[in-house]
Enzyme design. Structure first.
Site, PDB file in Angstrom:
ATOM      1  N   THR A  15      17.915 -40.085   1.188  1.00  0.00           N
ATOM      2  CA  THR A  15      18.288 -39.306   0.006  1.00  0.00           C
ATOM      3  C   THR A  15      19.658 -38.676   0.189  1.00  0.00           C
ATOM      4  O   THR A  15      20.471 -38.630  -0.744  1.00  0.00           O
ATOM      5  CB  THR A  15      17.230 -38.230  -0.273  1.00  0.00           C
ATOM      6  N   LEU A  71      21.126 -29.302  -2.332  1.00  0.00           N
ATOM      7  CA  LEU A  71      19.791 -28.758  -2.071  1.00  0.00           C
ATOM      8  C   LEU A  71      19.768 -27.228  -2.160  1.00  0.00           C
ATOM      9  O   LEU A  71      19.270 -26.540  -1.273  1.00  0.00           O
ATOM     10  CB  LEU A  71      19.274 -29.212  -0.701  1.00  0.00           C
ATOM     11  N   ARG A 125      12.022 -24.392  -6.640  1.00  0.00           N
ATOM     12  CA  ARG A 125      12.790 -24.194  -5.407  1.00  0.00           C
ATOM     13  C   ARG A 125      12.891 -22.714  -5.050  1.00  0.00           C
ATOM     14  O   ARG A 125      12.855 -22.343  -3.875  1.00  0.00           O
ATOM     15  CB  ARG A 125      14.201 -24.776  -5.569  1.00  0.00           C
ATOM     16  N   GLU A 152       0.828  -1.203   0.000  1.00  0.00           N
ATOM     17  CA  GLU A 152       0.000   0.000   0.000  1.00  0.00           C
ATOM     18  C   GLU A 152       0.864   1.255   0.000  1.00  0.00           C
ATOM     19  O   GLU A 152       0.573   2.221  -0.709  1.00  0.00           O
ATOM     20  CB  GLU A 152      -0.921   0.010   1.227  1.00  0.00           C
ATOM     21  N   CYS A 155      -0.473   0.581   7.741  1.00  0.00           N
ATOM     22  CA  CYS A 155      -0.869   1.010   6.390  1.00  0.00           C
ATOM     23  C   CYS A 155      -2.192   1.766   6.406  1.00  0.00           C
ATOM     24  O   CYS A 155      -2.423   2.635   5.556  1.00  0.00           O
ATOM     25  CB  CYS A 155      -0.963  -0.201   5.472  1.00  0.00           C
ATOM     26  N   ASP A 172      22.327 -39.759  -2.500  1.00  0.00           N
ATOM     27  CA  ASP A 172      22.586 -38.750  -3.532  1.00  0.00           C
ATOM     28  C   ASP A 172      23.601 -37.690  -3.123  1.00  0.00           C
ATOM     29  O   ASP A 172      24.179 -37.036  -3.994  1.00  0.00           O
ATOM     30  CB  ASP A 172      21.286 -38.036  -3.912  1.00  0.00           C
ATOM     31  N   ARG A 194      10.243 -42.917   1.305  1.00  0.00           N
ATOM     32  CA  ARG A 194       9.739 -43.097   2.672  1.00  0.00           C
ATOM     33  C   ARG A 194       9.236 -41.789   3.260  1.00  0.00           C
ATOM     34  O   ARG A 194       8.222 -41.758   3.970  1.00  0.00           O
ATOM     35  CB  ARG A 194      10.843 -43.684   3.550  1.00  0.00           C
TER      36      ARG A 194
END
Length: 360
Positions: free
Chosen positions: A198, A206, A186, A54, A86, A202, A297
């Site tokens: 993971t 991230l 992301r 605003e 505001c 891997d 999972r």
């Protein structure tokens, strides 16, 4: 003459420019229009601590705001935080009419902003494009009203419903177009979550790559037994955002040395005995939108807890066979419950999106 609907759509467009950048505040857009339909000011809330939408729109409008109408995607605030109220700025500018998409669920506002404007003689309408405004701020509304973030599950899946050939080995399924779209996804959330399996398989960083992001991106690992090694690559990217380790309450006592090592490496340990407890803790850490990327999972745990709000599946044109790791660890997806289902080409893959809860 431009319609109220069109002008509110413009305000929503501006609000969306800051998705992923304003937490713990909502994204808000505002447009100031004269009685003869001329847009004289518009703006959006860029980040927490900066001018509200605003104020930005009123500063752009200047003296032309007197007697004008303001379209705003959320009820104007009436309290003093990092910035002033505001509602006071709207009154000082001489705005005659305010059209707000929806009320602000923040207990410090919650209708008081609208009441203050009406008490001062401003004509106020509430509810135009309310569903769109609430959807744009779904994470904020969930955090305020239910104490948890919006949960978006994303998975790459083969045509025969598998996410990996083996549990202990990463399987590349999707192409570069899907990878680029994943990075944009992301960039629009507050945190990415994966399970410890993971991390072990891997070793991901991230991070959000090749996209513009103005806030740190939190990385969340669900690790009940603190098996994450301190050598994990996600600790090398701590400037990109904090590492939050959600673990069982007894794990810290059972492995104090590992807990201390992870803390030293940069992790924030969050003891939580359930998905709901973890989500409550994440809201306190300014996570209003959580992207759960894997693995099977963890996806299943969120499904079983009924805490998945939106679903993104990237379907690759390959088959992995009966012995592969199944989507959601074999948990049956309630396809009949899904709504707003869309599918679009993404390179050689197909990107599917759906809502799990219709009111999100």
């Amino acid at each position: 003459m431009v319609s109220d609907q069109a002008l509110m759509r413009r305000a929503l467009f501006h609000a969306a420019r800051a998705v992923g950048a304003t937490v713990p505040n909502p994204v808000v857009g505002a447009v100031v229009v004269t009685d003869d339909g001329v847009v004289v000011g518009q703006g959006f809330h860029e980040r927490a601590g900066s001018a509200h939408a605003e104020v930005a729109a009123l500063e752009a409008a200047g003296s032309r705001a007197r007697g004008a109408t303001m379209y705003v995607t959320l009820e104007p605030c009436c309290h003093t935080g990092r910035t002033g109220p505001c509602t006071q700025r709207v009154l000082e500018a001489g705005v005659r009419r305010v059209v707000a998409a929806t009320l602000d669920p923040d207990p410090r506002v919650a209708g008081r902003g609208i009441a203050a404007l009406r008490a001062a003689g401003v004509e106020v309408e509430v509810g135009l494009a309310e569903a769109e405004a609430r959807r744009l701020n779904a994470g904020y509304f969930l955090a305020q009203e239910h104490g948890r973030p919006l949960v978006v599950v994303k998975a790459a899946v083969s045509r025969d419903g598998a996410i990996a050939a083996r549990r202990d080995r990463p399987t590349a399924l999707t192409g570069p177009a899907a990878a680029r779209r994943t990075q944009r996804l992301r960039a629009a959330v507050d945190a990415i979550a994966v399970g410890v399996d993971t991390v072990l398989a891997d070793d991901p960083r991230l991070t959000a790559r090749d996209v513009v992001r103005t806030r740190p991106l939190a990385r969340v690992v669900f690790d009940r037994r603190l098996r994450t090694p301190v050598s994990a690559r996600l600790f090398t990217a701590t400037p990109a955002g904090p590492v939050i380790m959600v673990t069982a309450p007894e794990a810290v006592q059972a492995a104090p040395g590992q807990a201390e090592a992870l803390t030293t490496a940069g992790a924030v340990l969050v003891p939580a005995g359930s998905i709901d407890a973890a989500l409550t803790a994440l809201v306190a850490l300014q996570v209003h939108t959580l992207l759960v990327e894997g693995g099977a999972r963890l996806h299943r745990a969120f499904w079983e807890a009924d805490r998945v709000d939106r679903l993104h599946l990237v379907v690759a044109p390959v088959r992995l066979g009966d012995a592969a790791v199944r989507l959601f660890d074999g948990w049956p997806v309630p396809w009949a419950r899904l709504s707003r289902v869309t599918a679009s080409p993404c390179g050689d893959d197909v990107w599917m999106e759906a809502d799990v809860h219709r009111d999100r």
